[in-house]
Design an enzyme around this catalytic site. Structure first.
Site, PDB file in Angstrom:
ATOM      1  CG  HIS A   2      -2.131  -0.930   1.001  1.00 52.90           C
ATOM      2  ND1 HIS A   2      -3.430  -0.493   0.885  1.00 52.90           N
ATOM      3  CD2 HIS A   2      -2.192  -2.278   0.886  1.00 52.90           C
ATOM      4  CE1 HIS A   2      -4.237  -1.517   0.722  1.00 52.90           C
ATOM      5  NE2 HIS A   2      -3.510  -2.622   0.729  1.00 52.90           N
TER       6      HIS A   2
ATOM      7  CG  ASP B  64      -4.788   2.706   1.531  1.00 47.14           C
ATOM      8  OD1 ASP B  64      -5.909   2.144   1.620  1.00 47.14           O
ATOM      9  OD2 ASP B  64      -3.770   2.115   1.131  1.00 47.14           O
TER      10      ASP B  64
ATOM     11  CD1 TRP C  79      12.910  -9.083  -4.138  1.00 54.90           C
ATOM     12  CD2 TRP C  79      14.552  -8.677  -5.597  1.00 54.90           C
ATOM     13  NE1 TRP C  79      12.584  -7.927  -4.816  1.00 54.90           N
ATOM     14  CE2 TRP C  79      13.582  -7.651  -5.713  1.00 54.90           C
ATOM     15  CE3 TRP C  79      15.682  -8.632  -6.427  1.00 54.90           C
ATOM     16  CZ2 TRP C  79      13.706  -6.609  -6.623  1.00 54.90           C
ATOM     17  CZ3 TRP C  79      15.794  -7.579  -7.332  1.00 54.90           C
ATOM     18  CH2 TRP C  79      14.821  -6.588  -7.419  1.00 54.90           C
TER      19      TRP C  79
END
Length: 462
Positions: A24, A120, A339
């Site tokens: 977010h 948000d 990753w």
């Protein structure tokens, strides 16, 4: 707290509220950076927890974005015990008070009253704050229109599901369950709509969010027109301004996706693979597969001899079949890394399928690269995203039975990589890729919608 330089040049002050979990904050910051570039004389105070801000702003310097830390609600001597959403629920208990306090301090610090809130969407209570301040309220939804619609229509869905109780199961397809959907299933709805702990702080937040979104001056989302025309049409009739302004992955290549950041040599390994032959496997930074599913997925890859690049945390490697890592190292069939630069990987010619949890960012990145998906949803919006991928857009498949088994995974890999059906999947996702790329062009719909958002933030009469 920060102080601003050149206060006399500031024309407006916009307060930004980040939800400090998962993806977010970086998504909201991506939006704010675009706004800050378009509006150099506007100062943006960015409210977030200290831990999240330190991550976001460690290498970022922007004169008109000022990070402000708010308390996460966790006392110094408190030890998290690992309950579901424990840290989120604690933060939600203090969020409104902390953000109200932070806005007052920022107004004093910057020397200007806040003229707009960009938040948000989870922060439903900021609608009341905007009303009290008599300013615009921009509620940003980080995910897709499909999940947003499920939360907006929660009361309607609960009413309909109660009426159908006993006659319809969670796996049954229901016509007109959600406006904008021809059919949907209860089992694919995000947690907190009809299933799960509906009284938890997180579920309560989502329910109140859905009830309050209609009050927003604008609801921008990280998606693009043409992906969900029926849902977009419906939500556009319910909101004052419903703005598709993405996909962000096509609008900006973040530093983390630059070639120089490929520390585990994923791209050089892909260079030696055949076109459209490799399965890229990643379940994000939050989702973690059960041990038996890690084992089953590895067995299926080995059995089908599918070349693969697998991004997985080091702790989960212990669940691989015995000798698996040594074998793939010897024969060069696969590469396992902690990753990978996902956007760059997906755009590589060697990638033929994305095995994913179907988080919204991953879905958009797969569409942007034209790579079909094998979906294994875990929580949140991932179930409804999977429904859209498989049944509505038809650009991927859900793993058989909802979890990885050796047989089901073998079938899915064959279906996406080598069956006749794979050709249809690839053709359809290429079509959506083209639509997405057109949306982010200079005169595309996402850029036009962004200009509308800029007008909202600056108070231009629409």
């Amino acid at each position: 707290m920060n102080t601003s330089n050149g206060k006399a040049t500031r024309e407006r002050h916009v307060a930004v509220f980040a939800f400090p979990f998962s993806s977010h904050p970086p998504l909201l910051l991506t939006l704010v950076r675009r706004l800050a570039t378009a509006l150099p004389n506007v100062v943006f105070s960015f409210f977030n927890t200290k831990k999240s801000n330190q991550t976001l702003f460690s290498e970022l310097s922007c004169d008109n974005i000022l990070p402000y830390d708010v308390w996460d609600g966790i006392p110094d001597d408190y030890v998290l015990v690992g309950k579901p959403q424990e840290d989120i629920n604690i933060f939600l208990g203090v969020a409104e008070e902390e953000l109200r306090r932070g806005v007052k301090l920022a107004e004093e610090d910057i020397g200007m009253k806040v003229s707009c809130l960009v938040v948000d969407a989870f922060f439903w209570f900021s609608a009341d704050m905007a009303d009290e301040m008599n300013i615009s309220w921009v509620s940003f939804w980080t995910a897709g229109a499909c999940s947003l619609s499920a939360h907006f229509y929660t009361d309607l869905i609960r009413e309909k599901s109660a009426q159908l109780k006993g006659s319809t199961g969670p796996d049954d397809e229901i016509s007109d369950l959600i406006p904008g959907f021809s059919v949907a299933r209860l089992c694919d709805l995000p947690g907190g709509v009809v299933f799960g702990n509906l009284e938890s702080p997180f579920s309560t937040m989502l329910h109140k969010m859905g009830r309050n979104l209609g009050r927003a001056t604008a609801v921008p989302i990280n998606s693009f027109q043409g992906l969900d025309p029926d849902i977009t049409k419906n939500l556009s009739s319910k909101f004052k301004l419903f703005l598709n302004i993405g996909p962000f992955n096509l609008l900006s290549k973040e530093k983390s996706q630059l070639k120089s950041s490929d520390e585990f040599s994923c791209i050089s390994w892909l260079e030696n693979q055949k076109p459209r032959s490799v399965a890229y496997i990643s379940f994000g930074t939050v989702c973690k597969l059960p041990p038996h599913e890690v084992l089953a997925l590895a067995e299926a890859l080995e059995h089908t001899k599918t070349p693969f690049l697998w991004s997985i945390n080091n702790d989960s490697k212990k669940h691989f079949p015995k000798g698996f890592l040594e074998k793939i190292s010897d024969n060069g069939m696969g590469k396992v890394v902690p990753w990978a630069p996902q956007v760059q990987v997906l755009e590589h010619f060697a990638i033929g399928v994305f095995v994913t949890h179907c988080g919204w960012n991953s879905v958009l990145e797969s569409i942007g690269a034209g790579v079909p998906m094998i979906c294994r949803p875990v929580f949140g919006d991932q179930q409804i995203n999977t429904w859209m991928v498989e049944r509505v857009w038809r650009i991927g498949v859900r793993i058989e039975g909802g979890s990885f088994t050796s047989h089901g995974t073998c079938c899915a890999l064959q279906q996406v990589l080598s069956n006749e059906s794979s050709k249809t999947l690839k053709e359809r996702i290429e079509t959506f890729k083209d639509v997405a790329q057109k949306a982010v062009e200079l005169n595309g719909s996402s850029n036009q919608n962004f200009k509308t958002l800029v007008d909202v933030v600056t108070g231009v009469s629409l």
